[in-house]
Design a protein around this motif. Structure first.
Motif, PDB file in Angstrom:
ATOM      1  N   CYS A   1      31.289  53.456  76.739  1.00 13.79           N
ATOM      2  CA  CYS A   1      30.664  54.590  76.038  1.00 13.79           C
ATOM      3  C   CYS A   1      31.219  54.675  74.613  1.00 13.79           C
ATOM      4  O   CYS A   1      32.371  54.321  74.355  1.00 13.79           O
ATOM      5  CB  CYS A   1      30.980  55.905  76.733  1.00 13.79           C
ATOM      6  SG  CYS A   1      30.274  56.069  78.369  1.00 13.79           S
TER       7      CYS A   1
ATOM      8  N   HIS B   1      28.131  59.340  75.157  1.00 16.72           N
ATOM      9  CA  HIS B   1      28.045  58.504  76.353  1.00 16.72           C
ATOM     10  C   HIS B   1      26.931  57.473  76.239  1.00 16.72           C
ATOM     11  O   HIS B   1      26.505  56.895  77.243  1.00 16.72           O
ATOM     12  CB  HIS B   1      27.958  59.374  77.609  1.00 16.72           C
ATOM     13  CG  HIS B   1      29.138  60.288  77.709  1.00 16.72           C
ATOM     14  ND1 HIS B   1      30.399  59.832  78.025  1.00 16.72           N
ATOM     15  CD2 HIS B   1      29.269  61.605  77.402  1.00 16.72           C
ATOM     16  CE1 HIS B   1      31.259  60.840  77.950  1.00 16.72           C
ATOM     17  NE2 HIS B   1      30.602  61.925  77.575  1.00 16.72           N
TER      18      HIS B   1
ATOM     19  N   CYS C   1      35.640  55.164  79.955  1.00 16.44           N
ATOM     20  CA  CYS C   1      35.399  56.458  79.302  1.00 16.44           C
ATOM     21  C   CYS C   1      35.822  57.573  80.256  1.00 16.44           C
ATOM     22  O   CYS C   1      35.886  57.373  81.466  1.00 16.44           O
ATOM     23  CB  CYS C   1      33.916  56.563  78.985  1.00 16.44           C
ATOM     24  SG  CYS C   1      33.424  58.144  78.279  1.00 16.44           S
TER      25      CYS C   1
ATOM     26  N   CYS D   1      34.131  59.791  81.335  1.00 14.96           N
ATOM     27  CA  CYS D   1      33.045  60.094  82.278  1.00 14.96           C
ATOM     28  C   CYS D   1      33.024  59.133  83.455  1.00 14.96           C
ATOM     29  O   CYS D   1      32.256  59.318  84.387  1.00 14.96           O
ATOM     30  CB  CYS D   1      31.698  60.073  81.563  1.00 14.96           C
ATOM     31  SG  CYS D   1      31.103  58.420  81.163  1.00 14.96           S
TER      32      CYS D   1
HETATM   33 ZN   LIG Z   1      31.139  58.184  78.910  1.00  9.64          ZN
END
Ligand SMILES: [Zn+2]
Length: 319
Positions: free
Chosen positions: A177, A160, A170, A172
């Protein structure tokens, strides 16, 4: 000679082993995790797997467990394990109650770093960065000879780091990332997009259908000389190199160790572009000391990391 029990708990399989202090596995058991059975079901399978390897003539003195999860480093409670769909479970306590042995848990990438440091490519180094490139990208840090977790247990989230600020989204929720541009998932996406645009015929013929094109197919095509596949891997490698250079400039480690199924599978096709890019971007006075090597423990990374962790904790208790 005493032994520890080591468990590598993955999203798809459980690998348990009895390990001595030198990192030799004297018995092992691999079985599916069956995560769909829920937490209690998985705990039962871990216990059954452990029972298989823990021989009565040489009972283990402690247990280390590598878990794909965010863990409270003080309490050892699992806060969140996305692959297993667990939240706030006390696996440490549940295993200790069932086994009557001390149990220590940590994040799988942290323990992979510890395993390579103790028994693998990182032997003899005091400062190393372990990076895993598989479906996702993860990492762990050994600084001054010790696993470094950060203030809240979140250090080493190599995947990340921002490597491509304008890049794709991403898992997340952020944008750009490293995981979004250098993971097995990213390689698969790039290859499938290329085939959709009318190129990448060799990859398509190897896989049969677009949906079956994955990082393994890209690696095979690249090894057979396919230039499109080679460029996809080289691009992933260059992004990896950008992130490595940033970490090299921040931490100045002795070595970067690259593991994970994708990186180990395609080897130099990713590692050479990564090294070249990282070399170019590393702060010039330290360029020539930049070292990037492949991990060596492969399928044993998780259990040997978990074993190293259990031995460390047992030593601390004795002190
Ligand atoms: Zn990420």
């Amino acid at each position: 000679m005493s032994k520890v029990l080591a468990v590598d708990l993955g999203g798809t399989k459980i690998y348990s082993a009895l390990v001595n202090r030198s990192g030799e596995i004297t018995s092992g058991d691999i079985r599916p995790t069956n995560a769909q059975d829920g937490y209690q079901g998985v705990v039962k399978r871990i216990l059954a797997s452990i029972a298989r390897v823990n021989t009565l003539d040489e009972p283990a003195v402690g247990v280390g467990v590598a878990v794909p999860a965010y863990i409270d480093p003080q309490e050892g409670r699992i806060l969140f394990a996305p692959n297993l769909k667990w939240q706030a479970v006390d696996l440490k306590k549940d295993l200790e109650d069932a086994l009557g042995l001390p149990v220590w848990l940590d994040n799988d990438a942290n323990l992979a770093a510890l395993g390579e440091h103790r028994y693998g490519a990182g032997k003899g180094y005091h400062n190393l960065v372990y990076i895993t490139v598989s479906t996702g990208v993860g990492g762990g840090l050994i600084l001054d000879g010790k696993l470094y977790r950060g203030a809240f247990g979140g250090a080493g989230e190599f995947g990340h780091m921002i490597a491509a600020p304008e890049g794709p989204g991403c898992s997340c929720g952020n944008i750009g990332c490293l995981e979004g541009v250098a993971s097995g998932c990213a390689i698969k996406r790039e290859a499938q997009n290329l085939v959709k645009s009318g190129r990448g015929h060799h990859m398509l013929s190897l896989a049969g259908t677009i949906e079956k094109i994955d990082a393994r197919v890209v690696g095979q095509a690249a090894a057979e000389g396919d230039l499109d596949a080679q460029e996809i891997l080289a691009r992933a490698g260059r992004y990896l190199g950008i992130a490595i250079a940033s970490v090299a400039n921040l931490l100045n480690p002795e070595v970067f160790i690259i593991g994970g199924g994708v990186a180990c599978g395609v080897g130099k096709l990713i590692l050479d572009p990564a090294f070249n890019e990282a070399y170019r971007r590393t702060y010039p006075p330290y360029r020539d000391s930049l070292k990037i090597v492949p991990a060596v423990l492969r399928a044993q990374t998780g259990v040997l990391g978990a074993a190293a962790y259990a031995w460390d904790q047992l030593d601390q208790i004795k002190r």
